[in-house]
Structure formats: structure tokens, C-alpha cells
Design a protein around this motif. Sequence first.
Motif, PDB file in Angstrom:
ATOM      1  N   SER A   1       0.898  -1.107  -0.064  1.00 26.52           N
ATOM      2  CA  SER A   1       0.003   0.054   0.007  1.00 26.52           C
ATOM      3  C   SER A   1       0.722   1.305   0.030  1.00 26.52           C
ATOM      4  O   SER A   1       1.528   1.451   0.897  1.00 26.52           O
TER       5      SER A   1
ATOM      6  N   PRO B   1      -9.636  -5.684  11.934  1.00 27.14           N
ATOM      7  CA  PRO B   1      -9.748  -5.771  10.625  1.00 27.14           C
ATOM      8  C   PRO B   1      -8.817  -7.054  10.330  1.00 27.14           C
ATOM      9  O   PRO B   1      -8.037  -7.590  10.955  1.00 27.14           O
TER      10      PRO B   1
ATOM     11  N   CYS C   1      -6.640  -8.474   3.822  1.00 25.99           N
ATOM     12  CA  CYS C   1      -7.608  -8.879   2.504  1.00 25.99           C
ATOM     13  C   CYS C   1      -7.145  -9.982   1.687  1.00 25.99           C
ATOM     14  O   CYS C   1      -6.076 -10.189   1.496  1.00 25.99           O
TER      15      CYS C   1
ATOM     16  N   GLY D   1      -2.861  -4.306  -0.835  1.00 16.15           N
ATOM     17  CA  GLY D   1      -3.457  -3.328  -1.436  1.00 16.15           C
ATOM     18  C   GLY D   1      -3.604  -3.195  -2.910  1.00 16.15           C
ATOM     19  O   GLY D   1      -4.245  -2.460  -3.440  1.00 16.15           O
TER      20      GLY D   1
ATOM     21  N   CYS E   1      -6.640  -2.906  -5.411  1.00 19.71           N
ATOM     22  CA  CYS E   1      -7.516  -3.989  -5.163  1.00 19.71           C
ATOM     23  C   CYS E   1      -8.895  -3.442  -5.115  1.00 19.71           C
ATOM     24  O   CYS E   1      -9.015  -2.433  -4.016  1.00 19.71           O
TER      25      CYS E   1
ATOM     26  N   THR F   1     -11.537  -4.703  -3.491  1.00 17.84           N
ATOM     27  CA  THR F   1     -12.077  -5.448  -2.457  1.00 17.84           C
ATOM     28  C   THR F   1     -11.678  -4.814  -1.258  1.00 17.84           C
ATOM     29  O   THR F   1     -12.521  -4.224  -0.321  1.00 17.84           O
ATOM     30  N   CYS F   2     -10.585  -4.083  -1.014  1.00 17.87           N
ATOM     31  CA  CYS F   2     -10.159  -3.375   0.121  1.00 17.87           C
ATOM     32  C   CYS F   2      -9.776  -2.053  -0.193  1.00 17.87           C
ATOM     33  O   CYS F   2      -9.473  -1.179   0.621  1.00 17.87           O
ATOM     34  N   ARG F   3     -10.161  -1.609  -1.676  1.00 18.75           N
ATOM     35  CA  ARG F   3      -9.822  -0.182  -1.822  1.00 18.75           C
ATOM     36  C   ARG F   3      -8.267   0.282  -1.755  1.00 18.75           C
ATOM     37  O   ARG F   3      -8.153   1.363  -1.344  1.00 18.75           O
TER      38      ARG F   3
ATOM     39  N   ARG G   1      -6.396  -0.419   0.905  1.00 18.38           N
ATOM     40  CA  ARG G   1      -5.924  -0.540   2.209  1.00 18.38           C
ATOM     41  C   ARG G   1      -4.955  -1.857   2.650  1.00 18.38           C
ATOM     42  O   ARG G   1      -4.567  -1.651   3.701  1.00 18.38           O
TER      43      ARG G   1
ATOM     44  N   MET H   1      -6.763  -4.194   4.206  1.00 17.12           N
ATOM     45  CA  MET H   1      -7.296  -4.951   5.257  1.00 17.12           C
ATOM     46  C   MET H   1      -8.562  -4.645   4.927  1.00 17.12           C
ATOM     47  O   MET H   1      -9.477  -4.082   4.114  1.00 17.12           O
ATOM     48  N   VAL H   2      -9.568  -5.724   5.543  1.00 19.01           N
ATOM     49  CA  VAL H   2     -10.790  -5.914   5.326  1.00 19.01           C
ATOM     50  C   VAL H   2     -11.635  -5.872   6.578  1.00 19.01           C
ATOM     51  O   VAL H   2     -11.391  -6.451   7.532  1.00 19.01           O
TER      52      VAL H   2
ATOM     53  N   ASP I   1     -14.909  -6.565   8.777  1.00 13.09           N
ATOM     54  CA  ASP I   1     -16.062  -7.226   8.764  1.00 13.09           C
ATOM     55  C   ASP I   1     -17.289  -6.960   9.707  1.00 13.09           C
ATOM     56  O   ASP I   1     -18.608  -6.668   9.244  1.00 13.09           O
TER      57      ASP I   1
END
Length: 382
Positions: free
Chosen positions: A130, A179, A182, A189, A205, A207-209, A211, A213-214, A216
Motif C-alpha cells: 500500500s 480488521p 484482505c 492493497g 485492489c 475489495t479493500c480499495r 487499504r 485490510m478488510v 467485517d
Amino acid sequence: MTNTDWANKDFYKVLGVAKDASQAEIKKAYRKLARANHPDSKPGDKAAEERFKAIAEAYDVLGDETKRKQYDEMRTLFAGGGFGPFAGGRPGGGTPFDSSDLFGGAGAGGGGFADVLGDLFGTGGRRARSRARRGADIETTATIGFTESVEGVTVSLRLAAESACQACRGTGAKAGTMPRVCPDCEGVGMRAASVGGAFQLNETCPTCRGRGMVVDDPCPVCNGSGRGVSDRTIQARIPAGVKDGQRIRLRGKGAPGEHGGQAGDLFVVVKVQPHPVFGRSGDNLTLTVPITFDEAALGADVKVPTLLGAPVTVKIPAGTPSGRTFRVRGRGAPRKDGTKGDLLVTVEVHVPPTLNDEARKAVEAYKAAVAGPDVRSGLFGS
């Protein structure tokens, strides 16, 4: 911005130089274009600001010999919208071209095209991380008095700025949770995106834009963004001689960056309140002074005010017409080079609305004494 976007940009065209231009020619072209499009020289011109960003972006690559060489290699591979002779196999047959030779696959031994992109754009190929992100620029308005615009003033500005969410400490996750990495990009990232054939480039990415990390269970305060809004007050120095509508740039006073990136800039648009007596024309101050008919006809020494100093005396020559402007040097607004503009004094002949008997007789006697050709005869031809 994806690597594909960078590859499709012609930085030579942006700077208006040939592809074989020397480093000195590139530097000269950049300086010329940067001066012409700098936001400080063209306040409020959004188009010039965008051109300036594009020029700086192009020079960041072409101005560095190593980056320029890598960029040229990448452009060669992308020539014609694909990868030229490398697409599908070697010219004239033979052993098919292995994309791993470029992207550092199993047969490449590393150091391939992915490393070129990594060195040039900071993605590091499959080892992408990232990237630090610069904070956003902020614009606000400051209203100051006319005298303050000439003298200079320090103003307090209260700003609503982004900061780490206090509830989740910037993680974006609800209190008591954390978090997770991802699963699509494995925390870097970035992920691979196909650009045609066997070739792939890295892009943010989805999915995590970016970052890595995701979340939940998102934080209810920031909705998982990890960002909050806080009020802050800063002291901004408005320089002497600032004009109405001028845009002042305060570096590093904008929104904070992400992943260790630098803060954005704060742009202060100055609004100057009018003065009851003085006006302004560029770096000159203006002043309208009423004079009597006898002062205009016979001449006089008239005392006039200045904005920041003692009054001065302006000599009115005999026969001065209404509307004539006199210049008092050095009594205007400060310039960037330390000098000052001038005070422009415009005289207007004052006509009394009423006359007493003695004054009327004097005017009638004057009229009889100067009787002559009609001063408006030239308006109607011969």
C-alpha cells in the motif's frame, strides 16, 4: 492510478520535447511550463492547476535519468496498444515468448518488467505494498479589511479536517474487533489486472480499495472508513499587498495523508472589504479629491490623506480640468520585491448646488469677462 494509465501517458508530449531531448532541454521546458501554469501566478484557474500537476508528473519521471530509461522501455513494450513483436511469439517463429521473462516468473530469475514498474511507480511488482497517499488539498475563505490587505495580517482560521476516527483509532473496525488481511490482495492493497494477452499489471485492489485490510464489523461512528472529522484552528499569515480574490497557499496545512503520506495544502481565498475613501488599481491606491472651481482655475496646493502615513500636499496647476489624475509615488500597496506602488489622486471640480446673491453676481461677472466663441461649436460641424 493504475500502471496502465501511466504507460499510456506521453510525458514527452506533456513537456513539449522530443523523445531524444537532452536532460537540460527537459529541465528548461519544465521550468518554462511550470512558471506559466503555477497556481500562484494564476489563482483560481483550475485548468492551469491541472496542467501544472501534469507537468510536474511528467518531469518527475523524465527529469530522472534512471526513471526515464525505465519509462522508455515500458513505452516500447506498450507501443501500438500491445506489446509489439513480443505478443504471441518471437518474430519469424522459434521459441514462443515467455511472459515470465518480463514479469519475474519462475523462469525469469527476477528483475523483469515487474521490477521496472516497481522501481518507476513504487509498486514492486508482486511485492506491491500500500503506497503512501498525500492528503487532500483544502480551500477556505478569509475576509479582511482594506488596510489589513495593504499592511498584512495574521488571521485565525477554523477548519473541519479529516483525522483518525477516535472511536476505532483509525482501524475502521468496531470496538473489540480488528480488521483482517484482505484475501484478494493478501494485504498489499494491489492485485494483478489483465491488460491483454498473457500480460498483467498491478492495480488498486477493489475489495479493500488499497487499504490491504478488510473490516467485517465496521465502526458505527466512521462506517468502517477509519476517518473522522475534527475541528482545528490555525494561524495564517496574509502577506502585505494581497489583492481581493487572491489565493494564498499554505503548504502542509491541508488534510493529513494516509500510510505515512504528506499532508495536503491549504488554499486561502482572500476577500478584501472596501474602504470608504481609498480604492485600488493593481499595486496603486486610488483616491478621489474634490476641489473648488477657483482652485482648478487659479491653481492651489491641496492636502490629501494617505492610507498608512501622514497627509501629503498635491500641487494643482492653474487650469486643471475635472478628472485629471496626479501621482504621489511610493504611497501605494507593497509589492513582492519590497517596493511600493503609487497613490493616484483624481480631482473632481465641485459645483455648489446653490449660490448666494454675492456669489451669483461674481459668476455672472466672470461669464461676461470670458465671453467668446461657443465652446461647443465644434460638435455641430462647420
